[in-house]
Design a protein around this motif. Structure first.
Motif, PDB file in Angstrom:
ATOM      1  N   HIS A   1       0.917  -1.069  -0.235  1.00 45.42           N
ATOM      2  CA  HIS A   1       0.108   0.195  -0.702  1.00 45.42           C
ATOM      3  C   HIS A   1       1.286   1.545  -0.274  1.00 45.42           C
ATOM      4  N   SER A   2       0.949   2.109  -1.502  1.00 42.33           N
ATOM      5  CA  SER A   2       2.007   3.277  -1.657  1.00 42.33           C
ATOM      6  C   SER A   2       1.366   4.140  -1.141  1.00 42.33           C
ATOM      7  N   LEU A   3       2.933   5.289  -0.159  1.00 44.18           N
ATOM      8  CA  LEU A   3       1.877   7.090  -0.322  1.00 44.18           C
ATOM      9  C   LEU A   3       2.759   7.327  -0.454  1.00 44.18           C
ATOM     10  N   ALA A   4       4.083   6.591  -1.822  1.00 44.13           N
ATOM     11  CA  ALA A   4       4.743   7.401  -2.602  1.00 44.13           C
ATOM     12  C   ALA A   4       5.688   6.502  -3.630  1.00 44.13           C
ATOM     13  N   LEU A   5       6.029   6.503  -4.718  1.00 39.25           N
ATOM     14  CA  LEU A   5       7.205   5.300  -4.936  1.00 39.25           C
ATOM     15  C   LEU A   5       8.047   5.496  -4.453  1.00 39.25           C
ATOM     16  N   GLN A   6       9.082   6.397  -3.807  1.00 37.33           N
ATOM     17  CA  GLN A   6      10.092   6.524  -3.495  1.00 37.33           C
ATOM     18  C   GLN A   6       9.928   5.113  -2.038  1.00 37.33           C
TER      19      GLN A   6
END
Lengths: 302, 302, 302, 302
Positions: C215-220
Motif C-alpha cells: 500500500h503505497s504512499l510514495a513511489l519512493q
C-alpha cells in the motif's frame, strides 16, 4: 474451403548503401536506404514452396549495391537510381512483372576545416530525409519524389476558430497560436525525365516559403496552399500528397505563480496529435492514365 | 536483516518547454527538454511514505515552465537556464541539498519566404542536440556543456593497422577507410560565467575542424586530438569526455559481379559497432577541487 | 598547454548473438546483446596512433561469438557468460587491465502446436529484458544482475499527499491513484557463484510481489520496500539500485459531457514523467571492499 | 492553373486511453492507443479556412475518452469500441461521411502476490500488440482485426533452395536454417458481430500453431499456410494480409578459431531484411461487395 492468393510482393528492405565519389576533388557522397518490392508470377512459391521463379531478396540487395557502381551517374539522385533499378528487375527477370523501389536519401553537409570547406569531411544534415519511390510494370513508370521528417514551426500568423460545436467540443477558439508540423510529402511527376536535384530543391523551397508566409486559419488550408504553389511552380507535377501531424504547442497557464503568459511559454506535447492528410490534384493532368495511386507509398497510397 | 538508503534522487524528467521571444522583430525561439534530479533529506519518504520533505515532481515541472518567463534572459542559453534552476531548488527548498539539471536544446533555423529570412517561421535543425548539465550542492557549482547526435564522416585520411594479434583476430589492416561517428561530447567549465553561445559554437567548430583535418591512425587518436584542441582554444575548460560509436562503413565486395570497388561503395552497418570512450584532462586545472565526476551525465560519469 | 588522458575504455558494443542448443530435444535458445568495454595500457593509441596494444573491437566481437560455442554451458546464463568473457580479456590479453561486459538477454517462450509445446518454435517474450554486467580487474570480480523494460501497474492502493508546499506547487493530493512504472533494476551479488537462473527468477518474483501487495504512499516508499524484500530473501545481494519513471495516468475530467469518472478512465501520458532513483544497501555487506560503484551500469553508477 | 482537392482525412491520432473496470473484484484493465480519421464535406476548410464543417480533432479525442465510460461494455474489445466510435462520428456529425478508427490494444497480465493472482496489479505483456481497424461510410461497415510486433522463431524445419539464378545471385542454398519474423497481420471479418476476444485468440493461436508445425521451403509458403488455416478455422474471415520481415539469423563462421558451428551460433542481423507481404482471400466471400481494400491499414492497404 478454397483460398486465392491476392496481391503479394517481396524483396530486400532497407539496404544501407553509401556511395563515395572520390575520383574528383572534393569528394562527394550519397547515402541511401533502399527497399525493393517485386510482384509477378510467384503463385507456386506460396502454394508449394517451389522457388524456381524466386529472385532471392539477397540478390536484390546485391543488385542495389552493384548498381551504385555500374550506374554511377544515375546513383547521384534517388529518382534516377530508382528508375535504373526498377527497369532492371522487370525487364531482366522473367517472372517479375512489377517493381517498386523506395529510397530514403540522407543529406550531408561539407565540414569546415580552419575556416574553409573540407574536401572529404561531412556532417549529417538531420533536418529532413529526401525520398523517392519508383514503380514500373513493364509499360508504365511512375516517379514520386518526397520529403519526410521536415519539422517546421511558426510562432504566429495561425488562427483556429469558427468550428463545428458538438456535445464533446470544449476547445477554446484562438486568433494566435503556434503552428508546427513534421512534413511528410510526396509528389508525382508526370514527366519521368527531369533535373531531379533542381526539382527537389524547388519543391521544398516552395512548400517552406508558403508555410512561412501563409496566414493560416487551419492546417488544412496551409497544406492545400503548399500543394497548390508547388504545382503552380512545377506544372509537370500531377499530384501532391501530405501527411501532417499537428505538433501541438500548448500555452502554459502561469497565473498560479503570478505570471502572465502572452504566448511566450509553451508545452510541446507528444501525444495525441491532430493528423491532417490530403491530396492536391493538378487539373492539367486529371485525365492522366494510369492513375498513380499505387505509385505513392502505402502510408499515403489511399 | 537491516538495510540502508544510499544515493537517491528524484524529480520531473523531460519537461518539453518552448520559449518564444516575440516582443522584438524577428521572433526568436528556444526549445528545451529539461530534467530535474534532486537529492537531500528524503529518508522518511522512503522509509515511511512521510512526504513532508517532498517537493513534488509536478512542482519541479511548474518551476521549469515558470522560470522560462521569470528568468527570461537566462533561459536563452541552457547553461544559464540550468544555473538559475539549480540554485533555486537548493537555495529555496530546505530539504534539497543537491540539484542536477540536465537540458537538451534543439536548434532551429530561420525559414526563408520569397528569398528573405522570415521573422517568425523556423525549421528544426536535426544535425545535433546541444546539451548542458548543471549540478549544485549549495557550495559548488559545476557547469558542463555538450553535444549529442552530431554525426560526422570522412571519406579518407583514416587508417587502422599494426594492432595486437590474438587467436580471435581476423580483421585485415587498412590504410584507407571511411571513418564515421555520432559524437556525444561533454566539457566541464572551470569558470561558471561565460558567453555560453560563443563558447559552445567555438567548441563544436574546433572539434569539427580537427575531425576534418586529422590524419587518423585510430579513432582514439582523433578523439584525443579533438579534446586537446578544444582545451587549447578555451583554456578554462577543465576536462572533455567523449563517447564515440564507430559507425562502420564496410567496403562491399563487388567482384562476384565483375566490378571493382576502390573504396566507392559501402555498407553502412547498424550493429555491432566499436565504441570508443575517453577523457582528456586540462593539466592547468588538474588540482581543481572538487572533482567534477558527478557533474557529467551518468552515461559519461565513469 | 598540456593535457592528460583520463579514464578511457573501448570495445565492440551490441553484438547480437543467438545460441541454439539443438543436440537435445526440445531445442533451447538464448538471445543476447553483448557489449564489451576494455581499459588498460592504451595511452599510445591516443597519443600517437600506435595500435600495438590495441585488441581490435572486431576481435572482441569474434570472441563473444566464439565463446557462445566454446563456453557452451556458461553461455546459458548472462552472468556466467559475462564472467567467462571478462576473465578472458583481462587474463589472456597483456595490455588489458579491466573488462566490463554488459549483456542484455531477450527471453523467449515456447510456442504451442496443436495444443502441445513445440520442440523448436518460440515467441519472443517482450515483457522485460534480463541484464547482467560483469566487471573484472584481474583481482576483483563484480557481478550485477538486472531487469529493464519491466512495466508494472496497480489500479489502486496508491496515495500521494502531505507533501511540501512551495510557490510552484499546484498538485492536488490524492488518496487513490493509478501507479505505474517501467522498472530498471540492478542488484550486486557479493557471491560470484550462484544458480543464476534461480536467483534471477526469485529477485523478479519478489519485486513483483511487493509492488502488487504494497500500500503505497510514495513511489519512493514502494521502491525501498522492493529492494528491502529482495535483500531479505537473498542475503548475498549487497545492494539494489532502481531507476523508476513514474508513468503518469491522469484521471480525465468527463464532467463537460455529463459523465462521472470515479477513477475509471485515464490518460496515459508520455512526457514529462517523475523519475525516481535510489539505492538500497544490505548492511550485512556494508564493509565489503571494493565498493561496487563501477560495477553498475553508468546510468545507475552514481 | 487550377487544382482539385482529392482524398483527405483528419482527426486526432494516438489518444492513449486506459479504462479500469473496478466495480468488480478483481479489477480489469484495457489499454488503448486510438487514432481517428474523418472524411466528408471539408472542401471549404482547405480552400478558405472556413471551419464551420470542422469537428475539431480535440473533440474527437474527447469523444474517445468519453466513450470509454459511456460505452463501457463495448470498450472491452477494440473491434466493438471502434464500431461505436465510427458509427457515432458518421451518424451524429452532419459533414462526416466516413470514419476510420484504428486501435492498438496493449495486453496486460495479472501479477502474483505471495503466489496468488493479485486483484489489482498487472505487468505489461510486451509480446504483441492487438489491433483493430473499423471503417464506416454510413452504409458499409468493415471490421479488420490484427496483430503486430509478434516475434516468432523456429530453430529448424526451414529450407531455402532451388531459386532463380541471375548475375547478382550469390546466396548459397540451405536445407536447414533459422526462420524468424515479426508478424504484422490483419484479417477482415465479413460478419461485424462476433465474440471478438474468442475470435482474436483463435486467430493468433492458429497462425502460431501453423508457424510452429509447418516444414517451410520459403517464408511465403509458411505465410500462405498461416492465412489458409485461419480462414479454414473461421470461415467468416474474408481475407488475411501479412507483412513479414525476414529477421535474418546468419550462421557465424567459427572455423578461424578452430571451432565447428553446426547451426548453433547465429548473428541476429538488423538491416537489410527480406520483406514478404501477401494476401490470402477466402473464396467463399470472393464476390463480397464492397471490396475491403480501404478497410485495411494504409501500410497493408495495397
Amino acid at each position: 474451403m478454397s483460398v486465392t492468393l491476392g496481391h503479394n510482393q517481396y524483396g530486400k528492405a532497407e539496404t544501407r548503401v553509401v556511395r563515395v565519389y572520390r575520383d574528383s576533388d572534393p569528394h562527394e557522397i550519397v547515402d541511401y536506404n533502399v527497399s525493393v518490392a517485386l510482384s509477378g508470377d510467384f503463385e507456386e512459391i506460396h502454394r508449394t514452396g517451389d522457388n524456381s521463379n524466386c529472385l532471392t531478396t539477397d540478390a536484390t540487395k546485391n543488385t542495389v549495391n552493384a548498381f551504385a557502381k555500374e550506374y554511377s551517374e544515375a546513383a547521384r539522385q534517388p529518382e534516377s537510381f530508382g528508375i535504373a533499378l526498377a527497369k532492371h528487375f522487370v525487364d531482366d527477370t522473367a517472372p517479375v512483372t512489377r517493381a517498386r523501389i523506395k529510397l530514403e536519401m540522407y543529406p550531408w553537409n561539407r565540414l569546415s576545416h580552419d575556416g574553409t570547406p573540407h574536401p572529404h569531411a561531412f556532417a549529417r544534415d538531420g533536418g529532413y530525409v529526401r525520398t523517392a519511390t519508383v514503380t514500373y510494370d513493364g509499360t508504365n513508370l511512375w516517379v514520386v519524389s518526397g520529403v519526410q521528417d521536415y519539422v517546421v514551426l511558426k510562432t504566429t500568423d495561425s488562427e483556429f476558430w469558427g468550428y463545428l460545436q458538438d456535445k464533446y467540443t470544449t476547445l477554446k477558439p484562438t486568433h494566435d497560436r503556434v503552428m508546427a508540423t513534421s512534413v511528410t510529402g510526396q509528389w508525382w511527376h508526370t514527366d519521368s525525365e527531369a533535373d531531379w536535384a533542381k526539382s527537389y530543391d524547388s519543391a521544398v523551397a516552395t512548400m517552406s516559403s508558403v508555410f512561412a508566409g501563409h496566414h493560416s486559419l487551419a492546417l488544412q488550408q496551409t497544406m492545400f496552399a503548399m500543394g497548390e504553389a508547388m504545382i503552380a511552380e512545377q506544372p509537370e507535377i500531377g499530384e501532391v500528397r501530405f501527411s501532417l501531424p499537428n505538433k501541438h504547442h500548448f500555452v502554459i497557464d502561469l497565473s498560479p505563480y503570478g505570471l502572465e503568459n502572452p504566448n511566450e511559454v509553451f508545452h510541446a506535447d507528444d501525444r495525441p496529435y491532430g493528423f491532417i492528410e490530403g491530396t492536391i490534384h493538378n487539373d492539367l493532368h486529371k485525365d492522366a492514365a494510369p492513375a498513380p495511386n499505387q505509385a505513392f507509398d502505402p502510408g499515403q497510397g489511399w
